[in-house]
Design an enzyme around this catalytic site. Structure first.
Site, PDB file in Angstrom:
ATOM      1  N   CYS A  64     -10.577  37.659 -61.306  1.00  0.00           N
ATOM      2  CA  CYS A  64     -10.719  36.554 -60.863  1.00  0.00           C
ATOM      3  C   CYS A  64     -10.825  35.344 -61.621  1.00  0.00           C
ATOM      4  O   CYS A  64     -11.154  34.410 -61.305  1.00  0.00           O
ATOM      5  CB  CYS A  64     -11.907  36.661 -59.580  1.00  0.00           C
ATOM      6  SG  CYS A  64     -13.473  36.822 -60.543  1.00  0.00           S
ATOM      7  N   HIS A 124     -14.249  18.963 -64.135  1.00  0.00           N
ATOM      8  CA  HIS A 124     -14.032  18.783 -62.873  1.00  0.00           C
ATOM      9  C   HIS A 124     -12.641  18.220 -62.467  1.00  0.00           C
ATOM     10  O   HIS A 124     -12.222  18.737 -61.503  1.00  0.00           O
ATOM     11  CB  HIS A 124     -15.158  17.730 -62.651  1.00  0.00           C
ATOM     12  CG  HIS A 124     -16.476  18.118 -62.617  1.00  0.00           C
ATOM     13  ND1 HIS A 124     -17.537  17.381 -62.992  1.00  0.00           N
ATOM     14  CD2 HIS A 124     -16.983  19.218 -62.249  1.00  0.00           C
ATOM     15  CE1 HIS A 124     -18.693  18.235 -62.754  1.00  0.00           C
ATOM     16  NE2 HIS A 124     -18.583  19.373 -62.464  1.00  0.00           N
TER      17      HIS A 124
END
Length: 559
Positions: free
Chosen positions: A481, A184
């Site tokens: 991507c 994160h």
């Protein structure tokens, strides 16, 4: 002066004083049993509620990826199973603080054993534990202290709540002893353009107040940098600032267009797209709408969310990925419990096997949002493995009103049969993170397997080349991507392999745009060929560097 090494996130470099996060509170094992267990249960659950509420309030004051992970962490504090464990321990004689400590320790052990995304969420569980235990013992909230000047934050790891509590106007860089490039904190730092280096052994031994130089591009942390080290940091910052002023469309030196697109989590992230001059959204992660819920959002809520993104993007391209639930993104209402290996289980498009209406409702919502805005959107499905799955998704999407349908190439089987996939869909987008994971049989969230997960692995490059060549033969678009598109050197290889567009975190775009603009298409092909000719990731990277424009190498400080 000494140098610590780790893995960098981004390309920035900074110098500033070190600040270490507050330690987590301990819980004495000899705490007395509660005199009134029922009242102690209330204390424990009230503390968990307070933690959840605080995190949710912080999520409401922020946006994008930070808000997403804060809400996900808050959901842990409200998890019924965790609360039942706490309740049972208190009723068995443990005081509230010890009950929370032991119950969360069990969750940490289970998440660690499960691996994948659950192992990555161990930091979030510990964050909930630390805050609840601090409340129950009347101690200060653990985490990053208030910053009175621009500083470099050092920590064992940072939970999303810690990251969200930072005054980002005073955070120069982040250095973690643990963490990983897909954690994160690393993701948020990358999106915000904050230089970050993870897995830095010895970072916490740096005294507070000592200047450190953080070089994300080199994956290095220089303690007490000398004048020359400081000069290099300033030169890098000036060079990157110059690059950010160029917002032209992505093009090679000979004028071939290479659209640069953004990976985003919601409308809040589109401001960064504007600043970076990106040409659209190459990957809208729709999981943000679904995280932390006990049931899927309703049709109208989804329509409203997708419409806001489409309207905000204006005339630029928007590619929406359908829900990528399961494995590293478990959802209570769809993810199967007890899968022995979730990364190889029911995830992405495969959830249609259990809940076909979940996907249909989402695609219907996207199609309705597109109609209401009068704009065309592209929709793609994740985790496609076979031609039959691609055909099934294409039929569903077109039946719902989507005119441009694609699939993700993340599984080696899909890369090898891209030619057949493109007979069913209009475009494909290569997700290099998962493609590396499955090609190398290595969990992409396992910090100890970073060498295998390197997207410079020749086998991964071969798979990308196979998919890109199939797109060229079929006259259909093939984009990338995965985060490898954010590496300016790898971006040249991807262009040389035939990628028609690159999607990345907006903060990475200036360096990628600059690198592409300094090389012709033929030079990119030569770089790609040299990389594929190597037999190791280090060899592939070195071969590409040998053909890199010298000015690009100098400006971006590529080793």
């Amino acid at each position: 002066m000494r140098v610590l090494h780790g893995q960098g996130v981004g390309r920035g470099a900074v110098v500033g004083p070190a600040v270490t996060v507050h330690a987590a509170p301990s819980v004495p094992w000899d705490l007395l049993a509660p005199g009134d267990p029922d009242a102690e249960v209330v204390r424990a659950l009230t503390a968990l509620d307070a933690v959840a509420t605080t995190l949710e309030e912080r999520a409401g004051r922020t946006a994008g990826a930070i808000a997403e992970v804060l809400r996900a962490t808050a959901s842990i504090a409200r998890d019924p199973e965790l609360r039942d464990q706490v309740r049972g321990r208190v009723m068995g004689g443990q005081p509230a603080a010890l009950a929370v400590d032991r119950a969360t320790a069990e969750v940490v052990e289970a998440f660690t054993a499960a691996g994948g995304y659950l192992a990555e969420r161990v930091t979030d569980v510990r964050s909930v534990r630390d805050r609840a235990v601090a409340l129950l013992q009347d101690l200060p909230e653990p985490g990053v202290p208030a910053l009175d000047r621009p500083s470099v934050v050092l920590a064992h790891d940072l939970a999303p709540a810690d990251t969200a509590a930072l005054d980002l106007t005073k955070v120069l860089g982040v250095v973690l002893e643990h963490g990983g490039p897909t954690g994160h904190t690393a993701i948020i730092a990358g999106q915000l353009g904050i230089p970050c280096v993870v897995q830095v052994v010895g970072a916490l031994a740096v005294p507070d107040g000592v200047d450190v130089a953080v070089d994300a591009a080199a994956g290095a942390v220089v303690v007490a940098p000398d004048r020359e080290a400081r000069r290099r940091v300033e030169a890098r910052r000036d060079a990157l600032a110059d690059l950010e002023r160029d917002t032209r469309p992505g093009r090679t030196a000979d004028g071939s267009p290479v659209p640069l697109l953004a990976n985003v989590g919601g409308v809040e992230d589109l401001d960064a797209v504007d600043c970076a001059g990106l040409e659209g959204v190459g990957l809208l992660r729709t999981e943000v709408l679904f995280l932390g819920r006990s049931a899927a959002p309703g049709l109208q809520e989804q329509v409203d969310a997708y419409r806001r993104v489409i309207e905000t993007a204006g005339d630029r391209r928007v590619v929406i990925r359908t829900l990528d639930a399961g494995a590293d993104k478990p959802l209570a209402f769809v993810t199967r419990r007890g899968e022995e290996n979730p990364a190889l289980g029911v995830r992405g498009f495969r959830t249609v096997r259990d809940d076909p209406e979940l996907l249909r409702d989402q695609v219907l919502a996207i199609a309705q949002a597109a109609r209401e805005t009068g704009r065309e959107v592209q929709v793609m499905a994740p985790m496609i493995s076979t031609v039959q799955e691609a055909a099934q998704f294409a039929a569903l999407a077109r039946d719902c009103g989507i005119t441009s349908v694609g699939v993700m190439v993340e599984v080696p089987a899909a890369a090898l049969r891209t030619r057949d996939l493109l007979a069913e869909v209009d475009f494909v987008s290569i997700g290099t993170n998962d493609l590396a994971q499955y090609a190398m049989a290595a969990d992409r969230l396992h910090g100890g397997l970073i060498d295998l997960l390197d997207t410079w692995q020749p086998a991964v490059l071969d798979l990308v080349a196979t998919a890109a060549r199939a797109g060229a033969d079929a006259g259909r678009p093939v984009g990338v991507c995965g985060e490898s598109a954010a590496d300016p050197l790898m971006a040249l290889v991807l262009v040389g392999l035939g990628a028609g567009s690159l999607s990345m975190s907006p903060a990475a775009a200036p360096a990628v745009r600059f690198a592409i603009a300094r090389h012709t298409t033929d030079r990119c092909r030569a770089i790609a060929q040299a990389a594929r000719g190597a037999v190791s990731p280090d060899g592939a990277r070195a071969a590409a560097l040998d053909l890199l424009d010298a000015h690009v190498r100098e400006v971006l400080s590529l080793p």
